[in-house]
Enzyme design. Structure first.
Site, PDB file in Angstrom:
ATOM      1  N   ASN A   1       0.895   1.264  -7.492  1.00 15.09           N
ATOM      2  CA  ASN A   1       1.298   0.950  -8.845  1.00 15.09           C
ATOM      3  C   ASN A   1       2.626   1.612  -9.040  1.00 15.09           C
ATOM      4  OD1 ASN A   1      -1.286  -0.281  -9.823  1.00 15.09           O
ATOM      5  ND2 ASN A   1      -1.945   1.615  -8.897  1.00 15.09           N
ATOM      6  N   CYS A   2       3.412   1.011  -9.810  1.00 17.00           N
ATOM      7  CA  CYS A   2       4.797   1.340  -9.589  1.00 17.00           C
ATOM      8  C   CYS A   2       5.679   1.008 -10.767  1.00 17.00           C
ATOM      9  CB  CYS A   2       5.314   0.531  -8.405  1.00 17.00           C
ATOM     10  SG  CYS A   2       4.070   0.157  -7.202  1.00 17.00           S
TER      11      CYS A   2
END
Lengths: 429, 504, 380, 146, 282
Positions: free
Chosen positions: C20-21
């Site tokens: 996740n970013c």
């Protein structure tokens, strides 16, 4: 001249209350009791039980044999007090001896009221108050068949029940239109009358002796309504009046009984009075009156004791209260006896004829209990008296009062714990 | 609808002992025991019985025994009695079958397949009764190295340490919210934690204001999806903060505290109106991914001035090791892992019994993963679920936990008998209920003492076992799997656990 | 670690990456090329969305001088020369290599275990195609390299584009490859990774690419296993176990092979709820019902935001209930896509438009079009 | 003398104090014998007041200034100055129930059949009153003076 | 960072390289009761360190310049003395603006990102622009005014408690799951930017709603509402509430309340306070 720190005239409940009160706070001072009677302190209230044979003579003793010794009380029995020099703190005995006192308690009790009826001086006419009375009655019982009890009050009815149980034909005469009129309401009077009648003891209300027949002994009587009743034993049980002769004419205030304040002090300094001879504070009425009842006498003596010993305490405990039982019926009443017709008070009641139960509570305009009558189940009746004494507005839970299992659980939370605060640990969580 | 359910229990009453005192009747919240005054007889309405054993314990003459009802459906390995009963229940209601407590299915309990080591000959065992034995445990992030300055020849620590908490024993009470359990049960946990020098966990029910001054320093306060009772004061009153992502008993789902349980004080503590449902959503709606978790971790740190360690509690699920790594990297100081057998006040049966993985495997995997990644010291691991005794604790520590969370064990200490009816709010033991009549059954003085006793008993046993291994400080056991051997385990299980088979 | 990844096919899926970013994309729709500053600064602004375990860039319009050739960015892990020899032999056998060189890096930048990264400009030997399109040919060879070759991994293989990625924060990767100094393009997408898995592998960073498709992705696709198995039916073998890879293959399958427009593809990935379909007009209802029936295995479930790009387009898309953020912005010919609006504003303070499209609604920036504004009307 | 204190907040309403009070005043002091085999089962001297959820036991408080003693016409109730207990001597009691009328707590109990009263004697001769020692939740506490 | 961590890349992206407040003094300019902080080169924690330190010096008005995505603004300010601080944020506030905010006032002159007023306790946030997703999530008290639109899940799980009734006023429209799980509070959606006849586009409005109220200006179809909400007309009390907050909205954003108030509002209420009471088999 002998001198005692505390001198008590009289030797009954009030005297014992006083002795025990003093000794609970003061183990050293000297105490003396002057008793007109020759007996060890006994309980007048037990007279009916004794006569009935329920208890023996020993059990009549209100306190055990060694009571005076243990309490280190000098006892003058069979001594009558002739007079008191209040200004000199001296009591003059009939023997002429003077006894000096530090504090004095007048606990002279009451004397039976003898109605002005001709012939009440005959041999088989008895009052129902003292040990001596009892012993005489006991003797007379063996030959008696028909008894008449004059007076439908507590004393009269108890006497009547005993006599009935002893196998005598019993007639009770009550001048009022019902028995126990001063202490219970019409309904309970009716229940009681019914109970006596069912047992075969006749109760004649609105009636009294018109005439007593017989020479030395009563043989029969004629009632006001003309009825003639055979009678070989006549008990006069119309009540008692305070014995105030030691106070009268001394400047001590007397109003029917010797007037005392809440500390049981008479108007003469250092002199206290309590018991049947006194006119004491009735917390329900808020005024003084004679309350010739055993609990009041004992408790009054105790309060007097504390004040005599210099510990201030007020007597706000007393009112009219009776625990009675006639045949199988238990009755407890306290406070005002208010009839239903009285609109100044709120009256709540419940009744179950089959179970012979009756509960009635009288609330004043502040919702405070001022009177109660319980007939039948009387368990935990003291709680009501406590509510009366604590001036509690019972309206928020008045319906609960009528429940047979009324208890502290029925009282609202906050009030409940206030009433029980000494014994209950709250806030453990 | 007429019910086809069979009674689950039979109540046997020995007439030669029953004195008709009716204590059973008064103690049963389910109305099983009924006295008939006409017949002077006690009757049992067995269909109501949940097997909580309250009556059997309270009966002054031991006249009662409650057993499983012997009625049987035709034997069927597929259709067990449980399956029958649950299916019928649903056919009758159309609802989700609820249950309480932890998973009771017969998944392998790895604790029971692990054995501990002891010293013989080559090194001495230690007698903890006479020699020092240390259970003190610090939980929180540790630096990799310390910067030390020499001042006048004396070394002085330069580095600033991350906040850590000191535990006297590596056993912490796990999250049980006020609301789910009664105030007394909750407070007993707090008191016992304080007395024992450990922590209790508020769950997501808030921390009652009146308890903060006294118990805040022993409180782990949760910030969960419902955010009940969460404000600045709450966060700052605690020793440690915990973000609850998941719960072992019900990974991936939220919870409902039904409105009828939200009594006045609970409402105040949760800061919601009295009598409203307290809905805890399944996710935290500000955390849909790992960087969001990081955002909340730092939001909490911001709100508490970086003074308190932050824990993140997750259910043990398939990729728990990876998740744990992410959690540590997201800034958590503590990773709490709640396994398959973790307890709950209420969970759908289907979820409780089928979702998640056993904690032993999860713990071993997480510990290994964090070590492999070199970040094990960046966090402490709290292992939760299914800890039943001191040897479970010690095995958990050997598998890599810093400390364990105990929930069910604490409840059992207080009286719970795992009847699994927590969700009914009629806990006969006064633990999982808000019924004012039932809650009185828990005397906090007693239950506190029971909990304190439990911790002290376990701690003694842990010391004994540590001593046996020749270890006198619990940290020397942490992750020390040399002291574990497996019995009756398959190769893959031994591998996952990172232990050798017995005899190897 | 790579060895484990070279598993052919499994009955049981190993753990896939969860990552996740932060992501960002910028495109100039007139095709004007520009430097990396905006992309680098924007992602730097969202530093806390990553954790330094991966960063990468995709740049389009990168190699105008070689734009007819497939540009392969190949990483040799552990700087394995043997691997490089094998790979180059394989390339020479299968392609005509017009030019190759080591991708220049800045030795001053301290990054973790950098591999050797080489670029090759190639074109297939015509004779070898045998009825298979050039693109397919390239894909299959690239897949073979990724699948079978030890220590070899192809970052990107499209024309006139390239992927630069590695372990570190994206700005560190940019520094390392000197992106701001050496390159220009008309699309830049960038990704800052926060994985909970596979730390320390350069191939694991985003963007992921297939031919000239690149995907940067934020989120976790819960339907990964379903999606992946469907793609395997179409001969896409996932070697990376990342959601992004699945997404890239799915895009390739639907858009390149099956020629579906992104407007439809986005509705396959993020279809409307049955409950919404119920209230649609008949034609729409039929369209969406059919899409959901046929492409059910490609529903991307769970939270995601992706920025997909190819030479012509830059597309932003979120899952259908928008569990991950995306903000679009526009100024003049520039179109921006970002996890956070702040990042856009950071690099373009005088932004004209900023909008957040609803879940499942793509923002499509196309060369020489204003198509991106279509989503503006459906957005807030 | 000690005093029994009541913790209503932990009274669970089981009424076992009543049961054990009866046992304590039975011949055998054995619970099963008392209830199943003895001819007369003694009355309980403690009552659990109930108004659910509230329950709490009540028994004689052994008051400092006991109203029951004041009211007792027979001398059967006395406040023992040595122990502080309010002691009831059944052999002297005539069953007038004045004490019932007087006790502000309602803790003197009437056996209507036998016309006798009973009250708490703090389990004379036992270490601790049975109601206290058998309360399953320690809602009754015996606080000893010494 | 030791070798091991370098190898596996443990990076504390929030705290790494964060400077101590004393190193940051050059970013703060104080002028009497007012201070200006230049956020341009500050990290998330640094900006809050500076705000806290500044507020401790009895400065009650703090202006933040060049904010661009900085998170948690206002979060660390305590409110122990009941003294509140006013913070003006210029440019662009980051995620979790005013999370757990307790009594302070924040004005944002620009847009705001996700999580405005997350779990806010009291105070006021005024955004002169739009807000992204989960605005006012789990908000318990205070007021949030958003001039333009909000993203997904605005007012999700908003609550109320005793005298604390949170208020969220949105000038524009909202995206899906508006008021999801709402348990309390008042939400006013004005739809000022909707064109004539244009409907709100949010779906799943008020799903799982079990408390509070949404006042909605403009139109929605029934199918856009969660099954847990119902539409009711406004009564007098409602009108007063709407009037009060619309006027406040207008005073923040300089617009005319009369026109807004003249239009029709709908009231969305939960149909049950126990939306999930019956889904379980006991």
């Amino acid at each position: 001249m002998r001198k005692y720190d505390y001198l008590i005239i009289g030797n009954s409940a009030a005297a014992v209350g006083c002795i025990e009160g003093i000794r609970s706070v003061d183990k050293k001072s000297t105490i003396a009791v002057i008793s007109e009677e020759k007996h060890h302190v006994y309980s007048r209230a037990l007279i009916p039980y004794y006569l009935e044979g329920k208890i023996d003579r020993d059990k009549m003793n209100y306190r055990p044999a060694g009571f005076y010794e243990q309490a280190r009380v000098s006892l003058f029995i069979n001594e009558k007090v002739n007079g008191i020099k209040y200004e000199e703190n001296k009591v003059c005995l009939s023997s002429g001896e003077f006894i000096e006192y530090g504090k004095l308690l007048l606990a002279t009790g009451g004397k039976p009221i003898i109605p002005p009826i001709k012939g009440l001086d005959k041999n088989n006419v008895f009052t129902f108050l003292s040990m001596d009375d009892v012993l005489k009655i006991e003797k007379a019982l063996s030959s008696a068949k028909n008894a008449v009890v004059l007076g439908g009050g507590v004393i009269g009815l108890m006497a009547a029940e005993v006599l009935h149980k002893k196998g005598l034909n019993v007639h009770v005469l009550e001048l009022a239109d019902r028995v126990l009129a001063p202490v219970v309401d019409e309904h309970v009077s009716c229940i009681i009358e019914k109970a006596f009648n069912e047992q075969g003891a006749s109760i004649h209300t609105s009636n009294t002796i018109q005439e007593i027949h017989g020479k030395e002994n009563v043989e029969s009587i004629t009632l006001q309504d003309g009825t003639s009743i055979p009678c070989d034993l006549l008990i006069v049980g119309v009540g008692v009046s305070p014995r105030v002769e030691l106070a009268e004419g001394t400047g001590m205030e007397v109003n029917r009984g010797i007037v005392v304040n809440k500390k049981m002090q008479t108007t003469v300094p250092g002199v206290f009075a309590c018991g049947d001879c006194a006119s004491i504070y009735d917390f329900i009425l808020g005024e003084n009156r004679p309350l010739p009842l055993w609990p009041n006498a004992y408790a009054g003596g105790r309060v007097a004791a504390f004040n005599m010993a210099g510990i201030e305490k007020e007597y706000t405990w007393g009112t009219s209260m009776n625990s009675m039982h006639f045949f199988d019926l238990n009755i407890i009443n306290a406070g005002l006896n208010i009839s239903y017709s009285n609109s100044e008070y709120e009256i709540i009641h419940t009744e179950d004829e089959n179970k012979k139960t009756y509960r009635k509570f009288v609330l004043d305009k502040n919702g405070v209990l001022v009177g109660l009558i319980l007939a039948g189940p009387i368990a935990r009746a003291g709680i009501f008296l406590n509510l009366m004494r604590k001036n509690v507005d019972v309206r928020p839970f008045k319906e609960e009062l009528l429940c047979e299992n009324f208890g502290y659980a029925s009282i609202p939370e906050e009030l409940r714990w206030t009433l029980l605060k000494d014994d209950v640990i709250l806030g453990v969580v | 609808m007429y019910s086809h359910l069979l009674p689950e229990f039979v109540v046997e009453r020995r007439e030669d002992r029953c004195i008709r005192c009716r204590a059973c009747e008064r103690q049963c919240p389910n109305g099983v025991h009924v006295y008939d005054s006409d017949l002077d007889t006690m009757f049992s309405l067995e269909e109501n019985c949940v097997g909580c054993q309250r009556c059997a314990v309270i009966c002054p003459t031991n006249a009662l025994s409650v057993r499983h009802h012997p009625a049987e459906y035709r034997k069927n390995s597929s259709w067990t009695r449980d399956r029958f009963q649950n299916l019928k229940k649903q056919a009758e209601t159309g609802g989700v079958v609820l249950t309480g407590s932890g998973n009771d299915k017969s998944y392998r309990i790895y604790w029971d397949h692990l054995v501990l080591n002891a010293s013989q000959v080559t090194n001495p065992s230690i007698d903890p009764l006479r020699e020092p034995m240390e259970l003190k445990t610090f939980i929180g992030r540790k630096p990799d190295t310390l910067k030390i300055n020499m001042e006048d020849g004396e070394p002085r620590v330069e580095s600033e340490l991350h906040p850590n908490l000191e535990l006297e024993t590596p056993i912490v009470f796990s999250a049980m919210s006020y609301g789910a359990i009664s105030y007394r049960a909750y407070k007993s946990l707090a008191r016992a934690a304080k007395e024992s020098g450990t922590l209790f966990n508020t769950g997501e029910g808030g921390l009652p204001a009146e308890m903060r001054a006294e118990f805040g320093s022993n409180a782990v306060v949760q910030c969960a999806s419902g955010r009940f009772g969460v404000d600045k004061d709450y966060l700052n009153s605690a020793a440690m903060l915990e973000i609850k992502i998941g719960q072992g008993a019900k990974p991936g789902i939220g919870g409902h505290l039904p409105g009828e349980k939200v009594a006045e004080h609970i409402a105040v503590t949760r800061m919601i109106p009295r009598g409203t449902d307290a809905l805890s959503p399944a996710p935290q709606h500000d955390i849909y991914s790992i960087e969001d978790l990081s955002m909340l971790i730092y939001a909490l740190k911001e709100a508490t001035n970086y003074e308190k360690p932050v824990s993140v509690k997750v259910a043990a699920v398939h990729n728990v090791a990876a998740i744990a790594s992410g959690i540590v990297r997201a800034g958590a100081d503590i990773v709490a892992i709640d396994g398959l057998r973790g307890g709950t006040g209420a969970a759908p049966l289907a979820t409780r019994d089928n979702v998640g993985i056993p904690m032993e495997l999860a713990l071993a995997a997480v510990d290994k993963r964090l070590r492999d990644e070199g970040i094990r010291n960046k966090c402490s691991i709290l292992a939760a679920s299914g800890i039943r005794c001191s040897s479970d604790v010690i095995k958990a520590i050997a598998l890599g936990a810093d400390a364990v969370y105990i929930g069910t064990a604490a409840l059992v200490a207080m009286g719970c008998t795992l009847c699994q009816k927590c969700y009914t709010g009629k806990c006969a033991w006064g633990i999982c209920t808000q019924d004012p009549y039932l809650v009185k059954r828990l005397n906090p003085e007693i239950s506190t003492q029971r909990l304190v006793n439990l911790l002290s008993g376990w701690s003694h046993e842990i010391k004994e076992m540590l001593g046996g291994m020749g270890i006198n400080a619990v940290e020397s056991l942490r992750g020390n799997r040399e002291h574990l051997r497996g019995i009756g385990l398959q190769e893959w299980e031994l591998n996952t656990l990172g232990v050798k088979g017995a005899g190897e | 670690m790579i060895d484990n990844r070279k598993i052919e096919s499994e009955r049981f899926l190993p753990d896939k990456d969860i990552e996740n970013c932060g992501l960002f994309g910028v495109m100039n729709t007139s095709g004007t090329r520009f430097g990396g500053e905006m992309a680098i600064n924007a992602i730097k602004n969202m530093k806390v969305r990553g954790n330094g375990l991966g960063g990468g860039f995709a740049i389009y319009g990168l190699y105008p001088q070689y734009k007819d050739y497939y540009a392969l960015h190949v990483m040799y892990e552990n700087k394995n020369d043997e691997a490089k020899k094998n790979a180059e032999q394989f390339l020479h056998e299968n392609f005509y290599v017009v030019y190759d060189e080591e991708i220049p890096t800045n030795p001053e930048v301290d990054v973790f275990c950098p591999p050797l990264v080489w670029r090759y400009f190639i074109t297939p030997h015509k004779k070898e195609i045998n009825g298979v399109s050039e693109d397919e040919y390239v894909i299959s060879r690239v897949m073979d390299m990724n699948k079978y070759m030890q220590d070899v991994y192809v970052f990107s293989s499209g024309k006139d584009m390239g992927v630069f990625k590695g372990v570190g924060f994206p700005e560190e990767i940019a520094d390392y490859f000197m992106l701001d100094k050496l390159y220009e393009g008309h699309i830049w997408t960038v990704h800052s990774r926060f994985p909970t898995n596979t730390p320390g592998w350069w191939g694991g960073a985003h963007p992921f690419s297939i031919l000239d498709w690149t995907v940067v992705h934020n989120g976790e696709i819960s339907s990964y296993g379903t999606n992946r198995r469907f793609l395997e039916l179409h001969n896409f073998y996932c070697t990376l176990y990342t959601d992004t890879e699945v997404m890239a293959y799915a895009v390739d399958l639907l858009m390149r092979r099956q020629k579906l427009p992104i407007e439809v593809v986005s509705k396959i990935f993020a279809p409307p709820m049955w409950n919404s379909i119920k209230y649609m007009k008949e034609r729409e209802k039929q369209l969406y019902t059919t899409l959901r029936m046929v492409y059910a295995p490609l529903l991307m479930n769970g939270p995601f935001t992706v920025v997909i790009a190819n030479q012509e387009e830059m597309i932003g898309l979120t899952d259908r209930i928008r569990l991950r953020p995306i903000t679009a912005g526009a100024k003049d010919d520039f179109v921006f896509l970002s996890s956070e609006e702040g990042a856009i504003r950071y690099v373009c303070p005088d932004l004209e438009l900023a909008w957040t499209p609803p879940g499942g609604e793509p923002v499509v920036a196309r060369l020489n079009s204003k198509d991106h504004l279509k989503s503006l009307n459906k957005s807030v | 003398m000690g005093k029994i204190q009541v913790k209503p907040e932990v009274c669970i309403g089981c009424h076992l104090c009543e049961i054990w009070c009866q046992v304590a005043h039975s011949k055998s002091k054995n619970i099963i014998k008392t209830f199943l085999y003895e001819k007369t089962i003694p009355m309980s001297r403690v009552v659990v007041e109930e108004n659910l959820p509230l329950t709490f036991p009540m028994q004689c408080r052994h008051c400092q200034e006991p109203d029951c003693v004041s009211a007792c016409i027979s001398g059967a109730l006395i406040k023992d100055s040595a122990s502080g207990k309010v002691i009831h001597d059944p052999s002297k009691c005539v069953g007038c129930f004045s004490c019932v009328m007087a006790c502000p707590y309602g803790n003197i109990f009437v056996n209507e059949k036998t016309r006798e009263i009973v009250k708490c004697d703090l389990c004379e001769g036992l270490d601790e009153p049975y109601c206290v020692s058998h309360c399953p939740n320690e809602a009754l506490v015996y606080v000893s003076d010494d | 960072m030791n070798e091991l961590n370098l190898k596996f890349g443990f990076r504390d992206n929030f705290l790494e390289g964060v400077r101590q407040p004393e190193e940051l003094e050059q970013f703060v300019k104080t002028c009497g009761q007012q201070a200006e902080i230049d956020a341009q080169n500050l990290r998330h924690k640094e900006i809050n360190d500076l705000i806290r330190d500044t507020a401790k010096r009895q400065i009650k008005h703090i202006i933040l310049r060049n904010v661009c995505g900085h998170r948690y603004i206002g979060t660390r300010l305590s409110n122990s003395e009941g003294e509140t601080v006013k913070i003006d944020v210029y440019n662009y506030a980051g995620n979790d603006l005013g999370v757990f905010l307790d009594g302070h006032h924040i004005n944002v002159y620009g847009n705001a990102q996700d999580g405005v007023g997350n779990t806010m306790n009291s105070g006021e946030i005024v955004v002169h622009g739009k807000a992204a997703d989960v605005a006012a999530m789990s908000m318990r008290g205070g007021k949030v005014f958003i001039r333009d639109n909000v993203g997904y899940r605005a007012a999700i799980h908003m609550k109320e408690y005793k005298d604390k009734v949170p208020v969220l006023v949105i000038g524009g429209t909202a995206q899906d799951f508006f008021g999801e799980y709402m348990a309390g509070g008042k939400v006013i959606l004005l739809g000022l930017n909707l064109k004539e006849g244009e409907m709100h586009r949010a779906n799943y409005i008020g799903t799982g709603m079990h408390g509070g109220v949404i006042y909605l200006r403009g139109n929605v179809k029934d199918s856009q509402l969660g099954k847990e909400v119902g539409i009711r007309p406004l009564d007098e009390e409602d009108k007063e509430i709407v009037e009060k907050y619309v006027k406040e909205y207008c005073s923040h954003f300089n617009c005319d309340p009369g026109e807004i108030l003249n239009s029709e509002f709908k009231k969305l209420l939960p149909v049950s306070s126990r939306p999930y009471g019956k889904i379980y088999a006991y």
